[in-house]
Design a protein around this motif. Structure first.
Motif, PDB file in Angstrom:
ATOM      1  N   ALA A 167       0.823  -1.214   0.000  1.00 25.18           N
ATOM      2  CA  ALA A 167       0.000   0.000   0.000  1.00 25.18           C
ATOM      3  C   ALA A 167       0.855   1.261   0.000  1.00 25.18           C
ATOM      4  O   ALA A 167       0.535   2.244  -0.691  1.00 25.18           O
ATOM      5  CB  ALA A 167      -0.945  -0.010   1.191  1.00 25.18           C
ATOM      6  N   LEU A 168       1.951   1.267   0.778  1.00 25.27           N
ATOM      7  CA  LEU A 168       2.843   2.429   0.776  1.00 25.27           C
ATOM      8  C   LEU A 168       3.444   2.650  -0.602  1.00 25.27           C
ATOM      9  O   LEU A 168       3.542   3.795  -1.078  1.00 25.27           O
ATOM     10  CB  LEU A 168       3.962   2.230   1.794  1.00 25.27           C
ATOM     11  N   ALA A 169       3.844   1.570  -1.271  1.00 24.59           N
ATOM     12  CA  ALA A 169       4.409   1.700  -2.618  1.00 24.59           C
ATOM     13  C   ALA A 169       3.356   2.220  -3.591  1.00 24.59           C
ATOM     14  O   ALA A 169       3.670   3.019  -4.494  1.00 24.59           O
ATOM     15  CB  ALA A 169       4.954   0.357  -3.090  1.00 24.59           C
ATOM     16  N   GLY A 170       2.103   1.794  -3.413  1.00 29.43           N
ATOM     17  CA  GLY A 170       1.033   2.327  -4.249  1.00 29.43           C
ATOM     18  C   GLY A 170       0.826   3.809  -4.036  1.00 29.43           C
ATOM     19  O   GLY A 170       0.635   4.580  -4.987  1.00 29.43           O
ATOM     20  N   GLN A 171       0.872   4.246  -2.783  1.00 26.65           N
ATOM     21  CA  GLN A 171       0.746   5.676  -2.483  1.00 26.65           C
ATOM     22  C   GLN A 171       1.877   6.478  -3.111  1.00 26.65           C
ATOM     23  O   GLN A 171       1.649   7.537  -3.715  1.00 26.65           O
ATOM     24  CB  GLN A 171       0.746   5.897  -0.971  1.00 26.65           C
ATOM     25  N   LEU A 172       3.098   5.995  -2.954  1.00 29.68           N
ATOM     26  CA  LEU A 172       4.254   6.696  -3.507  1.00 29.68           C
ATOM     27  C   LEU A 172       4.152   6.818  -5.017  1.00 29.68           C
ATOM     28  O   LEU A 172       4.422   7.888  -5.589  1.00 29.68           O
ATOM     29  CB  LEU A 172       5.544   5.953  -3.130  1.00 29.68           C
ATOM     30  N   THR A 173       3.755   5.740  -5.666  1.00 33.18           N
ATOM     31  CA  THR A 173       3.633   5.767  -7.120  1.00 33.18           C
ATOM     32  C   THR A 173       2.526   6.716  -7.550  1.00 33.18           C
ATOM     33  O   THR A 173       2.669   7.451  -8.536  1.00 33.18           O
ATOM     34  CB  THR A 173       3.374   4.349  -7.656  1.00 33.18           C
ATOM     35  N   ALA A 174       1.422   6.731  -6.796  1.00 35.51           N
ATOM     36  CA  ALA A 174       0.328   7.665  -7.097  1.00 35.51           C
ATOM     37  C   ALA A 174       0.792   9.105  -6.962  1.00 35.51           C
ATOM     38  O   ALA A 174       0.286  10.003  -7.651  1.00 35.51           O
ATOM     39  CB  ALA A 174      -0.855   7.401  -6.172  1.00 35.51           C
ATOM     40  N   ALA A 175       1.751   9.346  -6.089  1.00 37.38           N
ATOM     41  CA  ALA A 175       2.287  10.696  -5.870  1.00 37.38           C
ATOM     42  C   ALA A 175       3.461  11.011  -6.793  1.00 37.38           C
ATOM     43  O   ALA A 175       4.163  12.008  -6.586  1.00 37.38           O
ATOM     44  CB  ALA A 175       2.728  10.841  -4.423  1.00 37.38           C
ATOM     45  N   ASP A 176       3.662  10.173  -7.816  1.00 37.41           N
ATOM     46  CA  ASP A 176       4.757  10.341  -8.770  1.00 37.41           C
ATOM     47  C   ASP A 176       6.125  10.304  -8.101  1.00 37.41           C
ATOM     48  O   ASP A 176       7.063  11.003  -8.502  1.00 37.41           O
ATOM     49  CB  ASP A 176       4.602  11.652  -9.575  1.00 37.41           C
ATOM     50  N   MET A 177       6.227   9.482  -7.062  1.00 38.41           N
ATOM     51  CA  MET A 177       7.502   9.259  -6.388  1.00 38.41           C
ATOM     52  C   MET A 177       8.025   7.868  -6.755  1.00 38.41           C
ATOM     53  O   MET A 177       7.248   6.985  -7.137  1.00 38.41           O
ATOM     54  CB  MET A 177       7.348   9.409  -4.879  1.00 38.41           C
ATOM     55  N   ASP A 178       9.322   7.678  -6.645  1.00 38.39           N
ATOM     56  CA  ASP A 178       9.954   6.421  -7.028  1.00 38.39           C
ATOM     57  C   ASP A 178       9.950   5.468  -5.837  1.00 38.39           C
ATOM     58  O   ASP A 178      10.838   5.514  -4.986  1.00 38.39           O
ATOM     59  CB  ASP A 178      11.381   6.687  -7.514  1.00 38.39           C
ATOM     60  N   ALA A 179       8.949   4.595  -5.781  1.00 35.99           N
ATOM     61  CA  ALA A 179       8.833   3.675  -4.658  1.00 35.99           C
ATOM     62  C   ALA A 179      10.010   2.711  -4.600  1.00 35.99           C
ATOM     63  O   ALA A 179      10.470   2.342  -3.512  1.00 35.99           O
ATOM     64  CB  ALA A 179       7.519   2.897  -4.759  1.00 35.99           C
ATOM     65  N   ALA A 180      10.504   2.305  -5.753  1.00 39.24           N
ATOM     66  CA  ALA A 180      11.646   1.386  -5.780  1.00 39.24           C
ATOM     67  C   ALA A 180      12.860   2.011  -5.118  1.00 39.24           C
ATOM     68  O   ALA A 180      13.619   1.347  -4.392  1.00 39.24           O
ATOM     69  CB  ALA A 180      11.958   0.976  -7.208  1.00 39.24           C
ATOM     70  N   ALA A 181      13.051   3.306  -5.346  1.00 40.70           N
ATOM     71  CA  ALA A 181      14.183   3.999  -4.727  1.00 40.70           C
ATOM     72  C   ALA A 181      13.975   4.171  -3.225  1.00 40.70           C
ATOM     73  O   ALA A 181      14.909   4.006  -2.431  1.00 40.70           O
ATOM     74  CB  ALA A 181      14.391   5.354  -5.391  1.00 40.70           C
ATOM     75  N   VAL A 182      12.748   4.504  -2.825  1.00 42.46           N
ATOM     76  CA  VAL A 182      12.459   4.689  -1.395  1.00 42.46           C
ATOM     77  C   VAL A 182      12.720   3.398  -0.624  1.00 42.46           C
ATOM     78  O   VAL A 182      13.255   3.425   0.491  1.00 42.46           O
ATOM     79  CB  VAL A 182      11.007   5.159  -1.200  1.00 42.46           C
ATOM     80  N   PHE A 183      12.372   2.273  -1.228  1.00 43.75           N
ATOM     81  CA  PHE A 183      12.517   0.997  -0.537  1.00 43.75           C
ATOM     82  C   PHE A 183      13.707   0.178  -1.033  1.00 43.75           C
ATOM     83  O   PHE A 183      13.769  -1.036  -0.802  1.00 43.75           O
ATOM     84  CB  PHE A 183      11.217   0.193  -0.652  1.00 43.75           C
ATOM     85  N   ALA A 184      14.647   0.825  -1.685  1.00 47.98           N
ATOM     86  CA  ALA A 184      15.846   0.127  -2.139  1.00 47.98           C
ATOM     87  C   ALA A 184      16.581  -0.480  -0.946  1.00 47.98           C
ATOM     88  O   ALA A 184      16.808   0.187   0.063  1.00 47.98           O
ATOM     89  CB  ALA A 184      16.770   1.093  -2.889  1.00 47.98           C
ATOM     90  N   GLY A 185      16.928  -1.745  -1.049  1.00 47.38           N
ATOM     91  CA  GLY A 185      17.668  -2.410   0.016  1.00 47.38           C
ATOM     92  C   GLY A 185      16.868  -2.735   1.254  1.00 47.38           C
ATOM     93  O   GLY A 185      17.452  -3.069   2.296  1.00 47.38           O
ATOM     94  N   ILE A 186      15.530  -2.701   1.167  1.00 48.34           N
ATOM     95  CA  ILE A 186      14.740  -2.944   2.376  1.00 48.34           C
ATOM     96  C   ILE A 186      14.933  -4.369   2.889  1.00 48.34           C
ATOM     97  O   ILE A 186      14.921  -4.624   4.103  1.00 48.34           O
ATOM     98  CB  ILE A 186      13.244  -2.642   2.144  1.00 48.34           C
ATOM     99  N   GLY A 187      15.138  -5.320   1.974  1.00 46.39           N
ATOM    100  CA  GLY A 187      15.380  -6.683   2.420  1.00 46.39           C
ATOM    101  C   GLY A 187      16.638  -6.788   3.265  1.00 46.39           C
ATOM    102  O   GLY A 187      16.657  -7.441   4.317  1.00 46.39           O
ATOM    103  N   GLU A 188      17.706  -6.112   2.831  1.00 40.86           N
ATOM    104  CA  GLU A 188      18.958  -6.124   3.589  1.00 40.86           C
ATOM    105  C   GLU A 188      18.789  -5.418   4.934  1.00 40.86           C
ATOM    106  O   GLU A 188      19.328  -5.862   5.955  1.00 40.86           O
ATOM    107  CB  GLU A 188      20.070  -5.454   2.777  1.00 40.86           C
ATOM    108  N   THR A 189      18.027  -4.324   4.937  1.00 43.65           N
ATOM    109  CA  THR A 189      17.770  -3.619   6.193  1.00 43.65           C
ATOM    110  C   THR A 189      17.072  -4.533   7.193  1.00 43.65           C
ATOM    111  O   THR A 189      17.450  -4.614   8.371  1.00 43.65           O
ATOM    112  CB  THR A 189      16.917  -2.364   5.937  1.00 43.65           C
TER     113      THR A 189
END
Length: 354
Positions: A167-189
């Motif tokens: 849902a957060l990634a959907g919100q970011l994409t709807a806001a024309d933000m790069d969700a992939a960049a925001v959550f880059a490396g989340i698995g490692e985190t």
């Protein structure tokens, strides 16, 4: 990615929950992708006021998403417990253009009935779920599905974080933000947090502790009640979540030698550590998780605040698991808790539980 270990046996009490918690980092990139691909959700979030609803953990998720929505999108958003939308609707509540109904199972009666009511008022219904083709799906127009995160255990862990990230990634994409960049490396985190957690979770499993408070600010303040709920459910321990600065306004009176505080730290680190010091001065046991070497568990630097908040939540999940096992309980099936609740809508009595 190699799944981190949560130091629980492969069989016996808590084994399903342990495996599900450990699996989260490997699933999170897939959850982000699911949200980035949810074009119907993205479109509806920008069209008018949005109401997020759910029950239990999903109600905490709804409040978190409404908060995040207001930070990123120009449309207004708010959250309500689905049970209240159905049972005691507020006549002054604004009409929602879109209702996002959150349910791991898609079978929770209150959420289904609240969705039906909203549809009758003309709202567009979008579900976020781990269970496709459920009764809730029949009420909703579109679905965001993270069935890869479905669970065997009663307590929501990986389904919660995966629905949240989608849902957060959907919100970011709807806001024309790069969700992939925001959550880059989340698995490692997440993997780093899980691997670093055992010394803290073992101390939180000390049965001389009578209560646990979870504190945070920003997105973590929204997640703190969910973190506390995991400790309640899996270990039958009194636990509450609060905004970090608000803890000084009364609840700190409960901080003493048999109290623990877990702080989910983020961008307000100076204030968070100051509160931690005040709680520690009262004699309580204090643990901090965040992107600073002064924290008990230091998270990866460079991760976004959203990634850090989601990863920090896992410490509370692990604390509930370890405390439950220490008390001789089975965290996979907490006493009195069901994976979902079905009611007879006419009487309110439970029709089915599992």
């Amino acid at each position: 990615m190699t799944e981190p270990q949560t130091h629980a046996g492969s069989h016996g009490p808590g084994s399903s929950t342990s495996a599900e918690i450990a699996s989260q980092p490997s699933l999170w990139p897939q959850a982000v992708e699911a949200g980035m691909s949810a074009t119907a959700l993205q479109h509806e979030l920008t069209r008018g006021p949005t109401l997020y609803i759910g029950c239990g953990s999903s109600a905490h998720l709804a409040r978190t998403l409404a908060y995040a929505h207001r930070q990123r999108l120009p449309t207004f958003a708010w959250a309500e417990a689905a049970s209240e939308v159905w049972l005691a609707p507020d006549p002054q509540s604004p009409r929602a253009h879109t209702v996002v109904a959150i349910s791991r199972s898609g079978e929770t009666t209150e959420t289904i009935e609240a969705a039906r009511r909203a549809r009758g008022l003309g709202s567009t219904l979008i579900e976020v779920t781990a269970s496709p083709n459920s009764p809730l799906s029949e009420v909703c127009t579109e679905s965001v599905v993270v069935d890869f995160a479905a669970e065997e255990s009663v307590v929501q862990t990986r389904s919660f974080t995966s629905m949240l990230l989608a849902a957060l990634a959907g919100q970011l994409t709807a806001a024309d933000m790069d969700a992939a960049a925001v959550f880059a490396g989340i698995g490692e985190t997440g993997a780093e947090v899980i691997n670093a957690a055992p010394p803290v979770t073992e101390q939180l499993a000390d049965l001389s502790l009578e209560s646990v408070f979870v504190l945070g600010s920003g997105l973590s303040a929204q997640l703190a009640p969910e973190a506390a709920l995991k400790i309640k459910e899996m270990s039958a321990t009194f636990a509450e979540g609060f905004p970090v600065l608000d803890f000084r306004h009364g609840p700190i009176s409960l901080a003493y030698q048999r109290t623990a505080a877990l702080l989910l730290c983020g961008s307000s680190l100076a204030h968070e550590l100051a509160v931690a010091a005040d709680i520690e001065a009262c004699g309580a046991h204090v643990f901090t998780v965040g992107p600073d070497p002064r924290c008990t568990i230091e998270t990866l630097h460079g991760a976004s605040e959203a990634s850090t908040a989601v990863a920090c939540l896992v410490v509370a999940q692990l604390a509930g698991l370890r405390r439950g096992l220490a008390k001789g309980l089975n965290p996979d099936a907490p006493l009195g808790v069901q994976a979902h609740v079905e009611l007879n809508p006419g009487t309110g009595h439970t029709a089915h539980r599992r």
